[in-house]
Write an enzyme that holds these catalytic residues in place. Structure first.
Site, PDB file in Angstrom:
ATOM      1  N   ASP A 191       0.849  -1.183   0.000  1.00  0.00           N
ATOM      2  CA  ASP A 191       0.000   0.000   0.000  1.00  0.00           C
ATOM      3  C   ASP A 191       0.899   1.252   0.000  1.00  0.00           C
ATOM      4  OD1 ASP A 191      -3.048   0.753   0.436  1.00  0.00           O
ATOM      5  OD2 ASP A 191      -1.906   2.039   1.776  1.00  0.00           O
TER       6      ASP A 191
ATOM      7  N   TYR B 251      -3.024  11.423   1.273  1.00  0.00           N
ATOM      8  CA  TYR B 251      -3.654  11.280  -0.044  1.00  0.00           C
ATOM      9  C   TYR B 251      -3.748  12.631  -0.757  1.00  0.00           C
ATOM     10  CZ  TYR B 251      -4.839   6.482   1.079  1.00  0.00           C
ATOM     11  OH  TYR B 251      -4.756   5.148   1.390  1.00  0.00           O
TER      12      TYR B 251
ATOM     13  N   HIS C 188      -5.365  -7.561   0.636  1.00  0.00           N
ATOM     14  CA  HIS C 188      -4.536  -6.366   0.744  1.00  0.00           C
ATOM     15  C   HIS C 188      -3.668  -6.332   2.003  1.00  0.00           C
ATOM     16  CE1 HIS C 188      -3.617  -2.338  -0.646  1.00  0.00           C
ATOM     17  NE2 HIS C 188      -3.872  -1.841   0.549  1.00  0.00           N
TER      18      HIS C 188
END
Length: 659
Positions: A253, A400, A457
Site C-alpha cells: 500500500d 492522499y 490487501h
C-alpha cells in the site's frame, strides 16, 4: 467563323480546368505531405515523451517540517518509547461507545454492499466497550522495543526488533513500511517469523518498522507540501540515524510507494525491495499496456493470470466501488477527519470496512463482512485503537491530498527506472493486479513474482507465514543477485581453461539414479535443458508441456529434454532422489531426469556454469527461478535461453530452427 468560336472557348475552358485541377492536386499533395511529416514528428515527440524518463527531482534532504519557532539545538538522540493507553482516553472512549446514537438498520440482505452493516457494527462496538482488555493490549503492544527520534523537526516512532542468534548467522536490516488504514500493528504476527532462523537459511532479519509521519505514534507535519517523496526522505534519514547505510525494504500500500521512492532516490542504500502491492500508480505506458491487453491479453499478462486483470470493465467497476474513500481523502481529508475523530463508532466502521472488502471483494455479500474469517476482533480493534488513541486519522488521510496533486504528479517518479532488485508477491484478491511486463517499466531488475491463489490487501496480518517465507526467499535471491553482479572479474571460472569447453559434450552428469552419463551420447540431438522443481506454481504447466514436446518431437525430430531438479528457489524441490523419481512417475514423465543440483552460487554444477556463461540472461549468468530453459543445437552449442515465464509449448518455433 461564328461556328468556331464556341469550340475555341470550350478548349480554353478545358485547359483552364486542367490547370486548375493540376494546381489543386499539387496543393493537396503538398498538404498531405506536410500533414504526414507533422504527424510523424508528433508521433516521434510523443514516443520520446513516453519513453524518456525524467531526472530524479532534487529535494531538500534536511527540510524542516516541525512547528515554529525552530529549536536551535534539537534533541537528536534516540529515546526509548512506551505505548500507553491512559485511563482518561479509555474512559472517554467507553463513554462515547455507551452513549452512541442508534444506527439506522441496514436494508434487508445487503451484507456490506452499502457499507459497514450496522447490525454487525453493534456487535463490534459492544465487544470494544465491554470485552476488549485495554491494559492487556497495552502490554501486547510493548512486547517489542519502541523508540522515537527527531528527524527534520518531527518525532518519528519506530519499532526495533533484533534477533537473538549465534554469531555465525548473518543479521540483515529490513525496513518494514505499513500502509493506510494500517499501522505498525500489522507486523506483530510476522516479526517473530522474520527474526527466527529458518531451516536451510544462513540469515535472519533485524526489523525496523516506523510509524509513518502523521500515522499512529509519529508526529505529523504542520504545513502542506509533505508528500510521499518528502516522507521517503524522512524515512531514509531515520535509517541513517539508526546506523544502517544499506538495508532491504518491505512494504505494501503506501509502504509500497515509500519503498519505490527510496529505491528511486537512494538506490545505493536500498539493497532490495520486496512488495506485497506490486504496481505502478502513475506511469503512462501502464495505461497503454492495459488498453492493449483488452484486445490481446496474452501480450500483457500470462494466460493463467488474465482473470486477475480482464475483462477490464469488471475490474474497473470494482475499483470505482472501492476508490470513493480515495477521492474524499485526496480532496477534503479534514472534513471526513472531523467526523471520524469525534466518533469511535464511525472510525471503526470506516477502517474495518476496508479490512472486509479489501481482503476479498466477495466478503461484502455477508452480513458480518466475513471479517472474522481471517482476523479476530481483538486484532482488528488493536489497529483502530492506534488511530483513536493518537488522534491521527485526519493527519494520516492528508497523505492522499499530498499525493493526488499536480506537484507530486509532476515528479513522475514511477517513470524513473531503478536498478534496485525487486520482488513482488501477488495475492489473488488484492485491489489491483499489474503483470511483470508492466512492473519492468520501472523496476529494471524485477526478479520474480510469487503468485498466491488467496489473500488480499493486508498480507502481514492475514497471511504472515506466506509473507514471511516469501521475504526470506526474496532476500536470498537479492543476495545472490548482488554476488553475481559485482566484480565480474572475481567470479569463479567454469574451469581453469574455460575456452576449451566449446560444447556440452565435454561434460558428464549423474542421472536421477546416480549413474554417470556422458553428454556426448546426445550428439546429433537438439536439446532442451531445464532446471525443475516439483512444488512450484509453474510445475504442472511446465511438466505437462515438456512431456507434450517430448512425445511430439522425440522420434520425428530427435528432440531430447534434460531436466535437472534444483531446490534453490523457494525450497520447492525438497525431496530425496527417490521422492523425485516417484513424482516423475506420477506425472508420467518420458524425458530424462538427472540428479538434484545447484544452478547458482559457489556450488553451481559445471554444466550450468557453462550454459550460463555461453547464454547469459537479463541478470548475467544468474538463474532467475525454477524452469529456466536452454536450447542446445545438434552440435552441442547452447544457442538460446528463456526465462521461467516462457511456457515450453511456446518454444516450438525456436526449436524448429535447429531441427
Amino acid at each position: 467563323m461564328a461556328n468556331k468560336t464556341p469550340k475555341t472557348d470550350t478548349k480554353k475552358k478545358t485547359k483552364q480546368k486542367r490547370k486548375s485541377s493540376s494546381k489543386f492536386s499539387l496543393t493537396f499533395g503538398k498538404l498531405f505531405f506536410i500533414s504526414a511529416v507533422l504527424a510523424g514528428l508528433w508521433a516521434y515527440c510523443m514516443l520520446k515523451i513516453l519513453t524518456t524518463p525524467p531526472d530524479v527531482p532534487k529535494l531538500n534532504l534536511d527540510e524542516y517540517w516541525g512547528p515554529y519557532p525552530m529549536n536551535p539545538k534539537p534533541d537528536l538522540s534516540i529515546r526509548p518509547y512506551e505505548i500507553e493507553f491512559s485511563d482518561i482516553m479509555i474512559n472517554d472512549l467507553k463513554e462515547r461507545l455507551l452513549h452512541r446514537r442508534p444506527f439506522p438498520p441496514p436494508l434487508e440482505e445487503v451484507g456490506f454492499t452499502y457499507g459497514f452493516n450496522s447490525h454487525f457494527l453493534t456487535r463490534v462496538l459492544d465487544y470494544w466497550q465491554n470485552k476488549y482488555n485495554f491494559k492487556e493490549r497495552e502490554q501486547f503492544f510493548n512486547k517489542f522495543d519502541h523508540f522515537v527520534t527527531n528527524i527534520q523537526g518531527l518525532d518519528v516512532h519506530y519499532m526495533h526488533v533484533k534477533p537473538q542468534v549465534s554469531s555465525d548467522v548473518e543479521v540483515i536490516p529490513l525496513l518494514m513500511l505499513h500502509g493506510w488504514p494500517g499501522s505498525v500493528r500489522e507486523f506483530y504476527e510476522i516479526i517473530p517469523k522474520l527474526t527466527t532462523l529458518q531451516a536451510g537459511r544462513k540469515f535472519v532479519f533485524e526489523i525496523i518498522a516506523p510509524s509513518l509521519p502523521g500515522f499512529g505514534f509519529s508526529q505529523a507535519p504542520v504545513r502542506p507540501g509533505f508528500g510521499p517523496a518528502e516522507m521517503g526522505i524522512v524515512i531514509s534519514n531515520l535509517m541513517k540515524r539508526i546506523g544502517h547505510d544499506k538495508y532491504y525494504v518491505q512494504g505494501g500500500d503506501i509502504g509500497h510507494m515509500m519503498g519505490c521512492i527510496l529505491a528511486t532516490f537512494f538506490p545505493k542504500n536500498v539493497m532490495g525491495l520486496h512488495t506485497n502491492t506490486p504496481l505502478l500508480l502513475f506511469h503512462p505506458q501502464e495505461n497503454i499496456f492495459t488498453v492493449l491487453g483488452v484486445l490481446w491479453p496474452s501480450l500483457i499478462v500470462e494466460p493463467q493470470l488474465q482473470s486477475r486483470m480482464y475483462p477490464l470493465s469488471e475490474h474497473l467497476m470494482r475499483l470505482a466501488e472501492e476508490s470513493g474513500y480515495l477521492h474524499i481523502q485526496a480532496t477534503k481529508p479534514d472534513t471526513i477527519g472531523i467526523a471520524l475523530t469525534d466518533s469511535p463508532a464511525g472510525l471503526a466502521a470506516y477502517i474495518l470496512e476496508k479490512f472486509s472488502t479489501w481482503t476479498n471483494d466477495a466478503y461484502k455479500k455477508a452480513g458480518d463482512g466475513n471479517l472474522l474469517a481471517k482476523f479476530s476482533l481483538t486484532h482488528l480493534l488493536d489497529n483502530v485503537l492506534v488511530y483513536w488513541s493518537t488522534n491521527t486519522i485526519t493527519t494520516s488521510m492528508r497523505t492522499y491530498a499530498e499525493t493526488m496533486n499536480k506537484r507530486f504528479f509532476a515528479m513522475r517518479l514511477d517513470e524513473i527506472p531503478t536498478d534496485v532488485p525487486t520482488w513482488g508477491i501477488k495475492f489473488k484478491h488484492d485491489l489491483v493486479f499489474h503483470p511483470d511486463s508492466m512492473l519492468k517499466l520501472k523496476f529494471k531488475n524485477y526478479l520474480h513474482s510469487t503468485i498466491v491463489e488467496d489473500g488480499g490487501h493486508f498480507a502481514a496480518m492475514e497471511n504472515p507465514d506466506i509473507l514471511a517465507t516469501d521475504i526470506f526467499e526474496a532476500v536470498d535471491m537479492f543476495l545472490q543477485f548482488h554476488n553475481h553482479t559485482k566484480m565480474p572479474e572475481t567470479r569463479e571460472k567454469v574451469q581453469e581453461t574455460p575456452n576449451a569447453l566449446e560444447t556440452i559434450y565435454q561434460f558428464s552428469v549423474k542421472d536421477i539414479y546416480g549413474k554417470e552419463v556422458k553428454l556426448d551420447k546426445y550428439k546429433g540431438h537438439v536439446l532442451l535443458i531445464v532446471n525443475v522443481a516439483s512444488q512450484c506454481g509453474l510445475t504442472d504447466t511446465n511438466y505437462q508441456q515438456l512431456n507434450e514436446l517430448y512425445e511430439k518431437y522425440a522420434k520425428s525430430r530427435h528432440l531430447r529434454i534434460l531436466a535437472f531438479p534444483c531446490n534453490q528457489f523457494g525450497g520447492q524441490e525438497p525431496g530425496s532422489e527417490k521422492e523425485i523419481i516417484e513424482f516423475a512417475k506420477e506425472k508420467n514423465i518420458k524425458f530424462d531426469i538427472f540428479e538434484k543440483i545447484e544452478v547458482n552460487g559457489e556450488d553451481t554444477h559445471p554444466l550450468w556454469k557453462f550454459l550460463k556463461r555461453t547464454q547469459s540472461g537479463t541478470f548475467g549468468d544468474f538463474i532467475k527461478w525454477n524452469f529456466s530453459k536452454f536450447i542446445v543445437d545438434k552440435n552441442g552449442l547452447p544457442v538460446e535461453r528463456f526465462g521461467p515465464n516462457v511456457n515450453p509449448i511456446d518454444l516450438e518455433p525456436h526449436l524448429a530452427k535447429y531441427w
